[in-house]
Write an enzyme that holds these catalytic residues in place. Structure first.
Site, PDB file in Angstrom:
ATOM      1  N   ARG A  86     -38.101   4.444 -15.973  1.00  0.00           N
ATOM      2  CA  ARG A  86     -37.215   5.263 -15.134  1.00  0.00           C
ATOM      3  C   ARG A  86     -37.986   6.113 -14.142  1.00  0.00           C
ATOM      4  NH1 ARG A  86     -34.726   4.950 -20.129  1.00  0.00           N
ATOM      5  NH2 ARG A  86     -35.745   6.840 -20.826  1.00  0.00           N
TER       6      ARG A  86
ATOM      7  N   GLU B  79     -44.361   9.691 -32.310  1.00  0.00           N
ATOM      8  CA  GLU B  79     -44.002  10.227 -33.620  1.00  0.00           C
ATOM      9  C   GLU B  79     -44.491   9.273 -34.714  1.00  0.00           C
ATOM     10  OE1 GLU B  79     -39.902  11.190 -33.851  1.00  0.00           O
ATOM     11  OE2 GLU B  79     -40.101  12.158 -35.806  1.00  0.00           O
TER      12      GLU B  79
HETATM   13  P1  AMP Z   1     -42.349  12.311 -24.145  1.00  0.00           P
HETATM   14  O1  AMP Z   1     -43.628  11.521 -24.067  1.00  0.00           O
HETATM   15  O2  AMP Z   1     -41.987  12.687 -25.539  1.00  0.00           O
HETATM   16  O3  AMP Z   1     -42.354  13.493 -23.201  1.00  0.00           O
HETATM   17  O4  AMP Z   1     -41.174  11.329 -23.707  1.00  0.00           O
HETATM   18  C1  AMP Z   1     -40.901  11.121 -22.366  1.00  0.00           C
HETATM   19  C2  AMP Z   1     -40.510   9.698 -22.077  1.00  0.00           C
HETATM   20  O5  AMP Z   1     -39.585   9.185 -23.021  1.00  0.00           O
HETATM   21  C3  AMP Z   1     -39.840   9.633 -20.711  1.00  0.00           C
HETATM   22  O6  AMP Z   1     -40.359   8.505 -20.022  1.00  0.00           O
HETATM   23  C4  AMP Z   1     -38.360   9.494 -21.026  1.00  0.00           C
HETATM   24  O7  AMP Z   1     -37.768   8.542 -20.192  1.00  0.00           O
HETATM   25  C5  AMP Z   1     -38.274   9.066 -22.487  1.00  0.00           C
HETATM   26  N1  AMP Z   1     -37.413   9.957 -23.294  1.00  0.00           N
HETATM   27  C6  AMP Z   1     -37.821  10.759 -24.309  1.00  0.00           C
HETATM   28  N2  AMP Z   1     -36.791  11.416 -24.864  1.00  0.00           N
HETATM   29  C7  AMP Z   1     -35.685  11.037 -24.192  1.00  0.00           C
HETATM   30  C8  AMP Z   1     -34.294  11.397 -24.269  1.00  0.00           C
HETATM   31  N3  AMP Z   1     -33.822  12.283 -25.176  1.00  0.00           N
HETATM   32  N4  AMP Z   1     -33.451  10.823 -23.401  1.00  0.00           N
HETATM   33  C9  AMP Z   1     -33.895   9.937 -22.480  1.00  0.00           C
HETATM   34  N5  AMP Z   1     -35.179   9.566 -22.350  1.00  0.00           N
HETATM   35  C10 AMP Z   1     -36.080  10.095 -23.194  1.00  0.00           C
END
Ligand code: AMP
Length: 171
Positions: A59, A96
């Site tokens: 995205r 995780e």
């Molecule tokens: P993080 O590495 O945990 O910051 O996760 C970010 C990535 O995971 C981004 O590329 C988001 O598109 C996706 N992502 C994580 N959590 C969500 C969520 N609750 N809703 C949509 N996309 C998420």
């Protein structure tokens, strides 16, 4: 940013129980909201001499490409492993459960490039922190990271304390 928020759909328990998935497809489907979100993403960085935008699969490609076009610079895709055809640099990060990595073509950046990193959502910050390291590994500078959505309670910002963070909608 009340208007954008109305176009972000919450999907409970996707892709697994306990996750509130923020679906941006209603937002990107609406031409006015798509334009508003991209304009707001780049606004703080006009006049900051950004020379490239990098976006994370998948995205981050949607918002990153449009942000690059509005800034008048090129777009660099950071991809999941095995997708890019030429020589790559890669960066792993912890999830995780298990780990993931991102790749970029080794000639994607020029020395001294000033990069704006763009993704749809900042959650724990693992993806963005690895992306910043990947950009820096190739000799470019991360000027800032811009997100449409930030999940404040996951404190992703703490992993990105070195960088300027700009988010449009907070949960
Ligand atoms: P993080 O590495 O945990 O910051 O996760 C970010 C990535 O995971 C981004 O590329 C988001 O598109 C996706 N992502 C994580 N959590 C969500 C969520 N609750 N809703 C949509 N996309 C998420």
């Amino acid at each position: 940013m009340q208007r954008l928020e109305a176009y972000i759909r919450n999907i409970p328990d996707f892709p697994e129980p306990g996750i509130q998935f923020k679906d941006i497809t209603p937002l990107v489907k609406d031409p006015a909201m798509l334009k508003l979100s991209v304009n707001q993403l780049i606004h703080p960085f006009l006049g900051q001499n950004i020379t490239a935008v990098a976006g994370m699969e998948a995205r981050g490609f949607i918002f990153g490409t449009l942000a690059a076009m509005e800034l008048g610079v090129g777009f660099i895709p950071l991809r999941k492993p095995g997708k890019l055809p030429y020589d790559v640099a890669s960066m792993s990060y912890d999830l995780e459960y298990g780990s993931a990595s991102l790749e970029v073509h080794i000639d994607a950046f020029a020395e001294g490039d000033r990069v704006l990193l763009v993704d749809d959502l900042l959650a724990t910050g693992g993806t963005a922190a690895a992306s910043c390291k990947l950009v820096e590994k190739l000799g470019a500078e991360v000027v800032a990271c811009a997100f449409v959505i930030e999940l404040d309670f996951l404190k992703g910002r703490d992993k990105l304390s070195k960088y300027d963070i700009h988010s449009l909608v907070h949960y």
